[in-house]
Design a protein around this motif. Sequence first.
Motif, short mmCIF file in Angstrom:
data_model
loop_
_atom_site.label_atom_id
_atom_site.label_comp_id
_atom_site.label_asym_id
_atom_site.label_seq_id
_atom_site.Cartn_x
_atom_site.Cartn_y
_atom_site.Cartn_z
N PHE A 183 1.12 11.27 -18.00
CA PHE A 183 2.25 11.65 -18.83
C PHE A 183 3.47 10.74 -18.68
CE2 PHE A 183 -0.13 15.57 -17.80
CZ PHE A 183 -0.52 15.93 -19.08
N GLY A 184 3.46 9.86 -17.70
CA GLY A 184 4.61 9.01 -17.46
C GLY A 184 5.44 9.51 -16.29
N PHE A 217 0.56 4.17 -10.75
CA PHE A 217 1.30 3.25 -11.61
C PHE A 217 0.35 2.32 -12.35
CE2 PHE A 217 5.99 3.25 -10.94
CZ PHE A 217 6.05 4.41 -10.19
N LEU A 218 -0.67 1.81 -11.66
CA LEU A 218 -1.62 0.91 -12.30
C LEU A 218 -2.39 1.61 -13.41
CD1 LEU A 218 -3.04 -1.13 -9.28
CD2 LEU A 218 -1.36 -1.85 -10.99
N ARG A 219 -2.78 2.87 -13.17
CA ARG A 219 -3.51 3.61 -14.20
C ARG A 219 -2.61 3.84 -15.42
NH1 ARG A 219 -5.63 6.81 -9.90
NH2 ARG A 219 -4.37 8.62 -10.52
N GLN A 223 0.85 -1.19 0.00
CA GLN A 223 0.00 0.00 0.00
C GLN A 223 0.88 1.24 0.00
OE1 GLN A 223 -2.65 -0.20 3.35
NE2 GLN A 223 -3.90 -1.84 2.46
N ALA A 224 0.66 2.12 -0.96
CA ALA A 224 1.40 3.38 -1.06
C ALA A 224 0.61 4.31 -1.97
CB ALA A 224 2.80 3.14 -1.62
N PRO A 225 0.71 5.63 -1.76
CA PRO A 225 -0.07 6.55 -2.59
C PRO A 225 0.21 6.43 -4.08
CG PRO A 225 0.83 7.68 -0.67
CD PRO A 225 1.46 6.32 -0.70
N HIS A 226 1.46 6.08 -4.46
CA HIS A 226 1.80 6.06 -5.87
C HIS A 226 1.37 4.79 -6.60
CE1 HIS A 226 5.25 4.66 -3.42
NE2 HIS A 226 5.40 3.76 -4.36
N LEU A 227 0.98 3.74 -5.90
CA LEU A 227 0.65 2.49 -6.56
C LEU A 227 -0.55 2.62 -7.51
CD1 LEU A 227 1.24 -0.14 -3.73
CD2 LEU A 227 2.76 0.52 -5.59
N ALA A 274 4.53 11.53 -8.87
CA ALA A 274 3.41 12.43 -8.60
C ALA A 274 2.22 12.02 -9.45
CB ALA A 274 3.81 13.88 -8.91
N PRO A 275 1.00 12.44 -9.08
CA PRO A 275 -0.19 12.01 -9.81
C PRO A 275 -0.16 12.26 -11.31
CG PRO A 275 -0.82 13.05 -7.74
CD PRO A 275 0.67 13.22 -7.88
N PRO A 276 0.41 13.39 -11.83
CA PRO A 276 0.41 13.58 -13.29
C PRO A 276 1.13 12.48 -14.06
CG PRO A 276 0.87 15.66 -12.19
CD PRO A 276 0.91 14.60 -11.13
#
Length: 240
Positions: free
Chosen positions: A91-92, A18-20, A11-15, A85-87
């Motif tokens: 955008f990668g 990454f999936l999206r 569990q982490a905010p960035h996971l 970060a969320p963007p």
Amino acid sequence: MMVVSYRIGGQAPHLPWFLRRLAAQGLAAAPEGDQPGRLPADWAGLEFADCWLDLGRDGDQALAERAARCRDAGLSFVELAGGWAPPGAEFGFILLVGDPPPPGAPARLALDALAPQPGCWLHSGPIHSARFCQRAFDALMHAGRAAMPEPDSQPRALEWEAILQKQWMLAGKLRQLAEAYLTERVGLLPPYSAPLPETAVHYAANLARTIMLALPDSRDWAALQNELAAYLQSRDDARK
């Protein structure tokens, strides 16, 4: 859409970002029941058939322990670091990669999909190199921002001595970081004789060596400060 067998862990905010990104690039995860997990469920990362792509942000010892556990399980281990970060979901992501998988491997396809463009990720060296590069880049960015005072509407004299002292302190920390990486991961400090030792032939080692050669030892900073202050004082006296 290509189906690649991988399992998300931890569990982490960035996971979710990454999936999206993977789904948007055409790499959909296989159904969870198709690939039972062979590693602890609380590890943050992506488990492929023959590889663990590590997205953890904990200490170096924990990273080494996970790498050893993967070797015991017959899995290769890939270290990822970066300022995610969320963007990045659209955008990668900027990806620093320690010990990347070979071309054509499913984990390599995932790296290309996560990056802004295929191949637009940095092979920093062996495991632990990605974290070192991220820490060095973060320190350099912080030093650049710290060099300028916060803007306001009042004109004021530039406190160059305080600014210079702060920059030297940050430079000292950065040099210590580089020295620690070369000592612990390369086993040798510069200068090196030609040809370079094999353990020093990678991006992170080059970065660390450049930092050490470019920045003065902290023991010289007081002398440099005194020399600069004396020069400025002599210049001011000459103008009187």
